[in-house]
Write an enzyme that holds these catalytic residues in place. Structure first.
Site, PDB file in Angstrom:
ATOM      1  N   ASP A  12      45.736  44.868  39.087  1.00 58.37           N
ATOM      2  CA  ASP A  12      46.176  43.502  38.789  1.00 58.37           C
ATOM      3  C   ASP A  12      47.644  43.365  39.172  1.00 58.37           C
ATOM      4  O   ASP A  12      48.541  43.766  38.417  1.00 58.37           O
ATOM      5  CB  ASP A  12      45.977  43.169  37.316  1.00 58.37           C
ATOM      6  CG  ASP A  12      46.248  41.697  37.013  1.00 58.37           C
ATOM      7  OD1 ASP A  12      46.619  40.952  37.951  1.00 58.37           O
ATOM      8  OD2 ASP A  12      46.079  41.291  35.847  1.00 58.37           O
ATOM      9  N   SER A  71      47.521  35.646  31.075  1.00 57.94           N
ATOM     10  CA  SER A  71      48.019  35.149  32.351  1.00 57.94           C
ATOM     11  C   SER A  71      49.232  34.244  32.125  1.00 57.94           C
ATOM     12  O   SER A  71      50.214  34.698  31.541  1.00 57.94           O
ATOM     13  CB  SER A  71      46.894  34.447  33.116  1.00 57.94           C
ATOM     14  OG  SER A  71      47.255  34.238  34.469  1.00 57.94           O
ATOM     15  N   HIS A  76      42.266  40.696  37.505  1.00 50.51           N
ATOM     16  CA  HIS A  76      42.915  39.742  36.599  1.00 50.51           C
ATOM     17  C   HIS A  76      41.904  39.008  35.713  1.00 50.51           C
ATOM     18  O   HIS A  76      42.296  38.373  34.739  1.00 50.51           O
ATOM     19  CB  HIS A  76      43.735  38.739  37.411  1.00 50.51           C
ATOM     20  CG  HIS A  76      44.698  37.938  36.593  1.00 50.51           C
ATOM     21  ND1 HIS A  76      45.742  38.512  35.892  1.00 50.51           N
ATOM     22  CD2 HIS A  76      44.775  36.600  36.346  1.00 50.51           C
ATOM     23  CE1 HIS A  76      46.421  37.566  35.268  1.00 50.51           C
ATOM     24  NE2 HIS A  76      45.856  36.403  35.523  1.00 50.51           N
TER      25      HIS A  76
END
Length: 212
Positions: A180, A125, A193
């Site tokens: 995602d 991320s 995610h």
């Protein structure tokens, strides 16, 4: 996108879950505090994750690498200057300049302290933005010392054309789950995610295969 909306969209990182927690014996500070190892793993965690390695993909890959290489791996997370705050996702680089410089410094420390170590790296991320920002700033010699990089839920995937700038594409593996939107230039965080710990085993095998 205003900051209030950004915060609401990214709040899922703090509230969704539970993310599978992987146990690790690593402090996540083994490059700084420990002896040189044949392999050094540098990782940048996702927003709001606790500990230098975070609580999902980072420890999972660290554990797998140690198992594959007879425990001779130093696992190092990016921090404490990298605070993995939600707000930093809205910055132009997708993270803070301080985080990028800290990660760059860790790669440089690995190369100078342990010139014979093989470096592998990863990010999840916001941590992927840290890697996208840091690795292009490294010297060619240090880039050569990096054997492989794995990126989970890559927030810079679209912006950087599915690669880390100025770094060999064949040394990089990017994991983008179906659905995602973070991988497509959005800051909307949805359930896919949070699925990447399932890819840790494949990512670890990719890194191991890149090692001598």
């Amino acid at each position: 996108m205003n900051f209030k909306l950004l915060s609401l969209l990214l709040a899922g990182l703090a509230t969704a879950g539970p993310i599978e927690q992987r146990q690790t014996s690593s402090s996540g500070n083994e490059l700084r505090d420990g002896p040189c190892q044949p392999v050094t793993f540098i990782f940048a965690r996702a927003s709001t994750e606790q500990g230098l390695l975070g609580g999902s993909t980072g420890p999972a890959v660290c554990n797998d690498l140690k198992s594959a290489r007879n425990q001779e791996v130093a696992c190092q997370g990016v921090g404490p200057k990298y605070q993995a705050t939600l707000a930093a996702n809205s910055l132009p680089a997708g993270t803070s300049d301080e985080a990028i410089e800290e990660a760059k410094g860790l790669f440089e420390q690995a190369a100078s302290k342990c010139p014979d170590t093989q470096i592998v790296a990863g990010g999840y991320s916001q941590g992927t933005a840290v890697m996208h920002g840091a690795i292009p700033k490294l010297s060619d010699a240090i880039k050569d010392q990096i054997k492989g990089v794995v990126l989970f839920g890559d927030t810079r995937n679209q912006q950087d054309n599915e690669q880390i700038p100025d770094f060999p594409k064949d040394k990089t593996k990017i994991y983008c789950a179906v659905g995602d939107q973070v991988c497509h230039g959005s800051l909307i965080v949805a359930a896919p995610h949070f699925s990447y710990v399932a890819d840790a085993g494949d990512a670890s095998r990719f890194l191991v295969e890149k090692l001598d």
